[in-house]
Design an enzyme around this catalytic site. Sequence first.
Site, PDB file in Angstrom:
ATOM      1  CD  GLU A   1      37.538  21.788  61.655  1.00 57.42           C
ATOM      2  OE1 GLU A   1      38.559  21.640  62.336  1.00 57.42           O
ATOM      3  OE2 GLU A   1      37.475  21.455  60.458  1.00 57.42           O
TER       4      GLU A   1
ATOM      5  CG  ASP B   1      37.615  18.736  57.822  1.00 55.24           C
ATOM      6  OD1 ASP B   1      37.894  18.873  59.030  1.00 55.24           O
ATOM      7  OD2 ASP B   1      38.477  18.679  56.928  1.00 55.24           O
TER       8      ASP B   1
END
Length: 736
Positions: free
Chosen positions: A472, A419
């Site tokens: 990401e 993330d």
Amino acid sequence: MTVPPGKDPAPAPPGMLPAPEIAAILSGTHSNPFAVLGVHAAGKTYVARCFVPGAETVIAETLSGKELGTLERRDEAGFFEGPVALRKEQPIRYRARNDGGEWTVIDPYSFGPVLGPMDDYYIREGSHLRLFDKMGAHPIRHDGAEGFHFAVWAPNARRVSVVGSFNDWDGRRHVMRLRVDTGIWEIFIPGVPVGTPYKYEIVDSNGTLLPLKADPFARRSELRPDTASMTADEIAQNWEDEAHRRHWAEIDPRRQPISIYEVHAASWQRRDNGDMLTWDELAERLIPYCVDMGFTHIEFLPISEYPYDPSWGYQTTGLYAPTARFGEPEGFARFVNGCHKVGIGVILDWVPAHFPTDEHGLRWFDGTALYEHADPRQGFHPDWNTAIYNFGRQEVVAFLVNNALYWAEKFHVDGLRVDAVASMLYLDYSRKHGEWVPNEYGGNENLEAVRFLQTMNTRIYGIHQGVLTIAEESTSWPKVSHPVHAGGLGFGFKWNMGFMHDTLQYLSREPVHRKFHHNDMTFGLLYAFSENFVLPLSHDEVVHGKGSLIAKMAGDDWQKFANLRAYYGFMWGYPGKKLLFMGQEFAQWREWSEDRGLDWNLLEYNLHEGMRRLVRDLNGTYRSKPALHARDCEGDGFEWLIADDRENSVFAWLRKAPGEKLVAVVTNFTPVYREHYDIPLPVAGRWKEVLNTDAEIYGGSGKGNGGAVHAEKRANGETIATITLPPLATLMLEQD
């Protein structure tokens, strides 16, 4: 014992502890309790010393119960010492008694250390790859006794103690041993059962008692709102996934079909009373659903322990502990095993970028900025009000790298989706001029974060072949999914945020205006093969007022459904792996919320059930046609057929793979039914219509080509098929 002011305490008898040292033990300020408590040589004899609050008498015994001597009570608070009939230092226990009864205490200070010099060496070097077996709380048998070994890194602390119900949360009872070379404190505590809540009581270098801290390496935690760590057995799963893991270890994932179902475990479904499902209940429902839908992987939003439900798990306080919301850690292991038995992979969202500032967490862990930067320009994230890991500390890097290895080894996860990578890579991320600290070269690149990501990826791919890492990363940072040896970050895949942004923007426009924004749909092919891309329609697109995917589509209800069906067909035919957030496969109208289940009742309606069938069939087509997946990440698997028909908002391309049948993908993004539309095809003959998003079974109008089209070579040398284009629809045609 108290001493009148101005007078020195009376000297202790030979072999007995001086009163100031006893006072230090009783106040929890002794610098090294292991030097005085337990069994120690006193000339040619041995003496035992213990602190047993509440005891009036104490008898020392061997672990087998042989009496060694009655100890003298030196202080009414419970300090005892005296000679014992031993010939060497060894573990012992005490039989304590008061008016309320009798109990037995095994002396933790009579045991030697558990960590060894090789642990110290690799920890100092930052290369220890099994910290998850050494740090935290682990059940062991040590010198003839069963118990838990505790170890925690707090190099700047004056004292660290383990506290829990087993010692009435009294920090004086189990003060840990400091390993000076590494800053790690450890202690073996006999008799602590599995499932016991515990924390660390830490006194900082100034003598200030800090808020109780959860164990950074805890493998189990209490259910929120409680925040203690819990002792846990080692995972004892009978794994039945050898074939699954061997498959992914032996193949190139870039050439495999990968279709990911992104799931928030707490809100996919709920019980009738609104409670969350356990891992076993999720296994009974979610796994068969994904098999039926044709997804290859389930990707969970973070499942590491986190205190605040609306963070969705992205603000974790227990990286090593599966959240207690869904039951014990063994339940998650059973879930993964169940997925693997039917060929479904499990990917976890993983958050090494930042951590919350809850007082029981990592922030100011030992009274200093240990895991984070002290300078808020480096150590505080303005977007999320969280602390940023200090990637320049090898201990922090080891903590995070070991966590990635832990999930792969202990729970057999198939991948980690990392993330907020962009926030890690840029020192000025979400910061104005003057609010960030440049790197050593004056730039905004976080070189320490780069090295961390490269190290993490190198370790994962080196130790666990077949495990994927996915970034990401929302910027144009180069070579995110390129090998480290080629100057890349080393990820296996990267989310294609540009595809998601551009295409959703296009689909939100009325069809009459789309011809002016044709490039939104074609621009992505300029960089589609610069990385190994995953096309993400993720949770981020259906929250915070953005609305669901169906709500984003232009037009009335019929057009919204037709637009979304055409879009899904477009995406499943587009190069790149697929990811779809839960609920969007049946076009949930409501925006997603973490505090309720999905609107499964919508499947009673034909349009929603039709959308679900379409996604199922898209997955099946994608998986069964190598042309659609085997060259997802390579330019030779794609060829434009029609890229510039702005007026009609039509797109067509060819997907191909060596030795496999060609597949043509044709999309009409206007609500106009187009007959006699010519498309060029590379081969004359019959082309089967293998998928039509306008089919009645999906809720469409049923327009199409009767199952096939024919391409003919014309006088000008071109091979053309004259086809019918349904309104707002995507066709897939396979060379027959």
